[in-house]
Design a protein around this motif. Structure first.
Motif, PDB file in Angstrom:
ATOM      1  N   ILE A 132      -3.625   1.695   7.135  1.00  0.00           N
ATOM      2  CA  ILE A 132      -3.106   2.591   6.155  1.00  0.00           C
ATOM      3  C   ILE A 132      -3.129   4.060   6.932  1.00  0.00           C
ATOM      4  O   ILE A 132      -2.078   4.639   6.855  1.00  0.00           O
ATOM      5  CB  ILE A 132      -4.141   2.982   5.001  1.00  0.00           C
TER       6      ILE A 132
ATOM      7  N   CYS B 155      -2.404   0.398  -4.070  1.00  0.00           N
ATOM      8  CA  CYS B 155      -3.347  -0.874  -3.516  1.00  0.00           C
ATOM      9  C   CYS B 155      -4.083  -1.455  -4.649  1.00  0.00           C
ATOM     10  O   CYS B 155      -4.712  -0.914  -5.274  1.00  0.00           O
ATOM     11  CB  CYS B 155      -4.554  -0.311  -2.648  1.00  0.00           C
TER      12      CYS B 155
ATOM     13  N   VAL C 140      -5.969   6.139  -0.499  1.00  0.00           N
ATOM     14  CA  VAL C 140      -5.101   5.468  -1.011  1.00  0.00           C
ATOM     15  C   VAL C 140      -5.218   5.345  -2.430  1.00  0.00           C
ATOM     16  O   VAL C 140      -6.319   5.339  -3.178  1.00  0.00           O
ATOM     17  CB  VAL C 140      -4.711   4.132  -0.504  1.00  0.00           C
TER      18      VAL C 140
ATOM     19  N   THR D 187       0.762  10.013  -3.269  1.00  0.00           N
ATOM     20  CA  THR D 187       0.370   9.500  -1.913  1.00  0.00           C
ATOM     21  C   THR D 187       0.689  10.654  -0.968  1.00  0.00           C
ATOM     22  O   THR D 187       0.157  10.950   0.055  1.00  0.00           O
ATOM     23  CB  THR D 187       1.358   8.295  -1.720  1.00  0.00           C
TER      24      THR D 187
ATOM     25  N   HIS E  21      -3.053  12.401  -0.490  1.00  0.00           N
ATOM     26  CA  HIS E  21      -3.486  11.620   0.543  1.00  0.00           C
ATOM     27  C   HIS E  21      -3.024  11.942   1.831  1.00  0.00           C
ATOM     28  O   HIS E  21      -3.748  12.025   2.852  1.00  0.00           O
ATOM     29  CB  HIS E  21      -3.416   9.953   0.083  1.00  0.00           C
TER      30      HIS E  21
END
Length: 433
Positions: free
Chosen positions: A232, A260, A286, A401, A405
């Motif tokens: 990742i 995920c 994630v 995302t 993240h």
């Protein structure tokens, strides 16, 4: 001796005016002047373009005769551009008569008082087409297409690859050139990403499925999450290096994991410590969506009790799965996401085989006592997972995302000054140019 001049015979001249001799008029009886009401602001003030000096309440104010003698009352010359006589008693409208010609004078005399736009902002007088920007964006995105990267994590034999194939109704997981539909899916031995281009209704999407080795299948499962976490972060690193280049690509390839799917073994009891440790370590890197695999192995009552127990354990461990409460943008999102959080983890069943049911062919699993229909909400929650994952939150998964993240990884990476050289202000200005 010369007699003093009668004040009624004194004539005061104003430029541009014609005066009438009123010497033969008998002066009226002097009476007390009536009370004059308060004058509105700016009434009687001289206009910059007016040829007349400031007048009393008798001119333009409708308040009787001013202090001037009757013989000195001017009679203005009427023209189309400065019709003062047309404006007498009509308030502020005479200002427009001095500026805007006959038409503005006419409008001012009838109480329009000047420009129609003096009340505020502009008003659209016709269709411009601002709403067509949505259609423009749709055409552009349909040309470029979409990217979506999904990772599946869980024990071997839980149907991870089968569920992904069922989600997208295509053989997208672990497909090889010589793999037939009736063959068994081989066991994964390493992390491997397989990409396919799917097209539906003229919309193209590049789907990448990241398959993982049998999670927790080894005798020693210490740090078994590290290969997944490393993969990742490597995708974040690739995207970051492309961003910091001076000459960047027009479209940076996006291989970051957007979602995920974590498969929970349907034990009916509780989560394993390894499951809790994995989700705790990766929940900040994630978007984790927990699902209960092969839920047809439990009864409906067992399934509901197991779901409640899993939610309670995740809450006690401080693990936040997607969609997180802190990312709700408004009350509408909060209301929709609350319903999803109450239904998670989804109890699903996957199958890529079709069976006839009521003269229709449906995806399902055939058992000795009947067929478990995958898309039937009375049998499992696969339909809810698919609607949530693809129809309503696919774009939001990508945005979280990128904005949450990836930005967290980017900030830590640039602050650490490791591997990437710090970008100076001069380099930034040159790249902007």
């Amino acid at each position: 001796m010369e007699e003093p001049e009668d004040p009624y015979y004194v004539t005061m001249y104003y430029p541009g005016s014609v005066y009438v001799d009123m010497s033969d008029v008998v002066p009226p009886e002097v009476r007390p002047k009536p009370a004059v009401p308060a004058k509105p602001p700016n009434v009687g003030a001289p206009s910059p373009s007016s040829p007349f000096p400031p007048q009393g309440p008798g001119i333009g104010g409708g308040g009787g005769v001013s202090g001037l003698p009757p013989s000195a009352i001017p009679v203005p010359i009427v023209n189309h551009g400065h019709s003062v006589g047309h404006n007498i008693g009509h308030g502020v409208g005479h200002v427009a008569g001095h500026v805007g010609g006959h038409t503005a004078a006419h409008n001012g005399g009838h109480g329009h008082g000047g420009s129609h736009n003096s009340g505020g902002g502009s008003t659209l007088l016709g269709y411009i087409g601002i709403d067509t920007i949505i259609e423009q964006m749709r055409k552009k995105t349909m040309k470029t297409g979409f990217d979506f990267n999904i990772m599946v994590v869980g024990h071997s034999g839980l149907g991870k690859s089968t569920l992904v194939n069922t989600l997208f109704k295509s053989q997208v997981s672990r497909r090889s050139a010589g793999w037939a539909r009736d063959e068994k899916i081989p066991k994964t031995v390493e992390i491997k990403a397989v990409s396919h281009v799917l097209e539906e209704g003229g919309v193209k999407m590049k789907l990448t499925v990241v398959d993982t080795p049998g999670f927790g299948d080894q005798i020693n499962n210490d740090n078994c999450w590290e290969p997944i976490s490393k993969y990742i972060n490597e995708q974040y690193e690739k995207f970051l290096k492309e961003e910091v280049n001076i000459t960047r690509k027009k479209r940076i390839p996006d291989t970051r994991v957007h979602c995920c799917l974590f498969f929970i073994t349907p034990t009916g009891r509780s989560l394993r410590p390894l499951d809790l440790e994995f989700m705790k370590r990766l929940s900040h890197s994630v978007n984790i969506i927990p699902v209960i695999a092969k839920s047809d192995s439990m009864t409906i009552e067992e399934r509901q009790e197991f779901k409640q127990r899993v939610r309670k354990e995740l809450e006690m461990a401080g693990i936040e799965f997607y969609p997180q409460k802190e990312f709700d943008e408004d009350m509408e999102d909060k209301s929709d996401n609350d319903k999803i959080r109450e239904a998670m983890p989804f109890a699903v069943v996957g199958s890529d085989k079709e069976y006839p049911v009521n003269n229709k062919r449906v995806l399902g699993r055939k058992t000795a006592w009947g067929i478990v229909e995958v898309e039937n909400p009375n049998h499992c929650e696969f339909a809810q997972l698919r609607d949530f994952l693809i129809r309503s939150h696919l774009q939001d998964l990508k945005e979280v995302t990128h904005n949450i993240h990836y930005e967290t990884y980017r900030a830590k990476r640039l602050n650490a000054n490791g591997g990437l050289h710090p970008i100076s202000s001069n380099d930034t200005q040159e790249s902007n140019l």
